[in-house]
Structure formats: C-alpha cells, structure tokens
Write an enzyme that holds these catalytic residues in place. Structure first.
Site, PDB file in Angstrom:
ATOM      1  N   GLY A 121       0.770  -1.243   0.000  1.00 33.05           N
ATOM      2  CA  GLY A 121       0.000   0.000   0.000  1.00 33.05           C
ATOM      3  C   GLY A 121       0.800   1.291   0.000  1.00 33.05           C
ATOM      4  N   GLU A 141       4.415   4.334   5.561  1.00 30.78           N
ATOM      5  CA  GLU A 141       3.242   3.453   5.630  1.00 30.78           C
ATOM      6  C   GLU A 141       2.049   4.176   5.015  1.00 30.78           C
ATOM      7  OE1 GLU A 141       1.728   0.838   5.685  1.00 30.78           O
ATOM      8  OE2 GLU A 141       1.604  -0.002   7.702  1.00 30.78           O
ATOM      9  N   ASP A 142       1.161   3.435   4.385  1.00 36.34           N
ATOM     10  CA  ASP A 142      -0.020   4.079   3.805  1.00 36.34           C
ATOM     11  C   ASP A 142      -1.090   4.366   4.861  1.00 36.34           C
ATOM     12  OD1 ASP A 142      -0.400   1.353   4.069  1.00 36.34           O
ATOM     13  OD2 ASP A 142      -1.699   1.159   2.328  1.00 36.34           O
ATOM     14  N   ASP A 190      -4.053   1.257  11.020  1.00 33.17           N
ATOM     15  CA  ASP A 190      -5.424   0.915  11.384  1.00 33.17           C
ATOM     16  C   ASP A 190      -5.382   0.319  12.799  1.00 33.17           C
ATOM     17  OD1 ASP A 190      -7.987  -0.178  11.442  1.00 33.17           O
ATOM     18  OD2 ASP A 190      -7.938  -0.900   9.412  1.00 33.17           O
ATOM     19  N   LYS A 202      -6.018   5.929  11.217  1.00 34.78           N
ATOM     20  CA  LYS A 202      -7.395   5.655  11.635  1.00 34.78           C
ATOM     21  C   LYS A 202      -7.358   5.263  13.115  1.00 34.78           C
ATOM     22  CE  LYS A 202     -10.094   3.267   8.749  1.00 34.78           C
ATOM     23  NZ  LYS A 202     -10.647   2.020   8.181  1.00 34.78           N
ATOM     24  N   VAL A 257     -11.347   2.603   3.514  1.00 34.79           N
ATOM     25  CA  VAL A 257     -10.774   3.561   2.563  1.00 34.79           C
ATOM     26  C   VAL A 257      -9.817   2.839   1.616  1.00 34.79           C
ATOM     27  CG1 VAL A 257     -11.000   5.583   4.041  1.00 34.79           C
ATOM     28  CG2 VAL A 257      -8.943   4.199   4.204  1.00 34.79           C
ATOM     29  N   ASP A 276      -5.750  -0.864  -1.620  1.00 40.91           N
ATOM     30  CA  ASP A 276      -6.679  -1.608  -2.461  1.00 40.91           C
ATOM     31  C   ASP A 276      -8.086  -1.666  -1.880  1.00 40.91           C
ATOM     32  OD1 ASP A 276      -5.880  -3.348  -0.437  1.00 40.91           O
ATOM     33  OD2 ASP A 276      -5.992  -5.119  -1.706  1.00 40.91           O
ATOM     34  N   ARG A 326      -6.070   0.510  -6.371  1.00 43.06           N
ATOM     35  CA  ARG A 326      -4.816   1.117  -5.899  1.00 43.06           C
ATOM     36  C   ARG A 326      -4.384   2.289  -6.770  1.00 43.06           C
ATOM     37  NH1 ARG A 326      -2.252  -2.237  -1.943  1.00 43.06           N
ATOM     38  NH2 ARG A 326      -2.696  -4.439  -2.221  1.00 43.06           N
TER      39      ARG A 326
HETATM   40  C1  PRP Z   1      -2.690  -2.677   5.040  1.00 40.37           C
HETATM   41  C2  PRP Z   1      -1.961  -1.356   5.022  1.00 40.37           C
HETATM   42  C3  PRP Z   1      -1.138  -1.378   6.265  1.00 40.37           C
HETATM   43  C4  PRP Z   1      -1.918  -2.292   7.185  1.00 40.37           C
HETATM   44  C5  PRP Z   1      -2.587  -1.471   8.249  1.00 40.37           C
HETATM   45  O1  PRP Z   1      -1.873  -3.604   4.450  1.00 40.37           O
HETATM   46  O2  PRP Z   1      -1.179  -1.223   3.859  1.00 40.37           O
HETATM   47  O3  PRP Z   1       0.141  -1.898   6.047  1.00 40.37           O
HETATM   48  O4  PRP Z   1      -2.884  -2.972   6.406  1.00 40.37           O
HETATM   49  O5  PRP Z   1      -3.402  -2.259   9.047  1.00 40.37           O
HETATM   50  P1  PRP Z   1      -3.144  -2.546  10.578  1.00 40.37           P
HETATM   51  O6  PRP Z   1      -2.760  -1.253  11.238  1.00 40.37           O
HETATM   52  O7  PRP Z   1      -4.471  -3.055  11.046  1.00 40.37           O
HETATM   53  O8  PRP Z   1      -2.084  -3.592  10.683  1.00 40.37           O
HETATM   54  P2  PRP Z   1      -2.401  -4.978   3.861  1.00 40.37           P
HETATM   55  O9  PRP Z   1      -2.133  -6.075   4.827  1.00 40.37           O
HETATM   56  O10 PRP Z   1      -3.795  -4.811   3.366  1.00 40.37           O
HETATM   57  O11 PRP Z   1      -1.418  -5.224   2.653  1.00 40.37           O
HETATM   58  P3  PRP Z   1      -1.149  -4.321   1.353  1.00 40.37           P
HETATM   59  O12 PRP Z   1      -0.381  -3.115   1.818  1.00 40.37           O
HETATM   60  O13 PRP Z   1      -0.381  -5.219   0.489  1.00 40.37           O
HETATM   61  O14 PRP Z   1      -2.498  -3.943   0.771  1.00 40.37           O
END
Ligand code: PRP
Length: 204
Positions: free
Chosen positions: A62, A117-118, A121, A149, A171, A177, A184
């Site tokens: 992400g 980091e994107d 959460d 978030k 989001v 994604d 994305r």
């Molecule tokens: C998403 C996002 C963060 C993470 C945040 O990654 O890119 O890295 O989740 O969530 P958290 O704070 O609850 O751990 P994802 O696992 O969807 O992988 P991606 O980046 O490949 O989409």
C-alpha cells in the site's frame, strides 16, 4: 424469457467482492489535497534529515504511491529499500496476523531509517515492522503514515507524522486496495459508502 433482476443476496455478494465498487465509494481526500500535504511533509523531512542520508523504506504494497511522491518532495540524498507486509488477504478487516512478504537488502545498523506506511489501522502491522527494524539497531527510526485511523487502534504503534486522520470507514485508492483487490491506482483516497442494509463501512 425475460431477464431476471439479480437477487438481493447475489447483489450483496457482488458488492462484497468489489464487483461494482465504483457505485459504492465517494472521494474522501482529493488528489490535489494529497499532493499539497505530501509536498509539505517532504519539505519538513528534508529539514530533519539535512546533511544525513536516510534509508527510506516504503511498506509494500500500500505504501508505494505515497512513498514515490514523498521522496520526490525530499531534497536530501537518500536510499530506498523495501519491506513487504500483509495482514488482510482479500478480506476487509484485519486477520490479526502479520506476515513479512519482502525483506530489505541493505544493512540498517547505524542508519537513519524512514518508514513510509499508507495507513495505520489496528497498528498490528506497524508495531511488527517497527520491532523488526529496531532489532537491526538503526541510528534512528521515524515513521510517516499517509492515513491514521485512530478509532481502530488495538496496539501501540508510534507514528511521527500522520498526514491525514481518517474516520472508521473502509478507505482505498492512492496505493490502497479495495475489498476486491483493485483501486490502488485511483489518484484520490476514497471511502466506501455505508451499506444501506447494515450501515456498515467498517474495516480498513
Ligand atoms: C494494510 C496497510 C497497512 C496495514 C494497516 O496492508 O497497507 O500496512 O494494512 O493495518 P493494521 O494497522 O491493522 O495492521 P495490507 O495487509 O492490506 O497489505 P497491502 O499493503 O499489500 O495492501
């Protein structure tokens, strides 16, 4: 024989799979606002790292788009490494399990590391990755996140610069994604509209 309207159940399944995701989202943070804020953060980081040569580590997948824009807004000399982590699979809420999908190649000991980091959460991914980097004894570790978030945090994870706070809605876009694994490449950060039946937009 006339065509039949899809059943409500089939319709719900299609939505969950993200098949008609365009009908279900709205722009939360437009591209122009993202660009201005990312530029501003790049300038701040250039001041912070002046005279040093940080290793910038986008967290894949992400974080790739945010990181690409951020490093172009930084005037300091820097190196790029990548870390990959995944926690969700194709689901919309965290599995609670973080997997390392790609590791760095440069030694990080004694280096100034900037983790990009994107979204933060639950904080599980970030906490796991920060611990991993810390174990490699960098000179410093700073974390920037495009989206924060806070409402969904379950573990402590320190974010030095969060560009935007976001509400507890799913989001995606600008690197993140959609539930179906697409979206994305959208230039804006978008949010799922509430499901009219459940009112839910939860999950990342
Ligand atoms: C998403 C996002 C963060 C993470 C945040 O990654 O890119 O890295 O989740 O969530 P958290 O704070 O609850 O751990 P994802 O696992 O969807 O992988 P991606 O980046 O490949 O989409």
């Amino acid at each position: 024989m006339g065509s039949r309207r899809p059943s409500r159940r089939a319709e719900r399944r299609r939505k969950a799979e993200g098949a008609d995701v365009q009908e279900n989202w709205e722009i939360l943070i437009p591209a122009e606002r993202i660009a201005a804020s990312v530029r501003e953060l790049g300038e701040r980081l250039s001041e912070i790292y002046r005279g040093r040569r940080p290793v910038v580590i986008p967290l894949l997948r992400g974080g790739f788009m945010f990181a690409a824009d951020l490093v172009r807004a930084m005037s300091t000399d820097l190196q790029i490494e990548f870390l990959g982590a995944a926690s969700y699979g194709e689901q919309t809420t965290t599995s609670g399990e973080v997997r390392l999908t790609l590791d760095t190649t440069l030694p990080l000991a004694g280096r100034d590391v900037l983790l990009v980091e994107d979204i933060v959460d639950t904080g599980l991914t970030l906490a796991y990755i920060q611990q991993l980097i810390a174990s490699r004894k960098p000179a410093s570790l700073r974390t920037v996140a495009l989206l924060d978030k806070k409402a969904r945090r379950i573990v402590e994870a320190s974010v030095d610069h969060a560009v935007f706070q976001v509400p507890d809605r799913f989001v995606f876009g600008y690197g993140l994604d959609s539930p179906g694994g697409f979206g994305r490449n959208l230039p804006d950060v978008v949010a799922m509209r509430p499901d009219p039946e459940t009112e839910s937009t939860g999950g990342r």
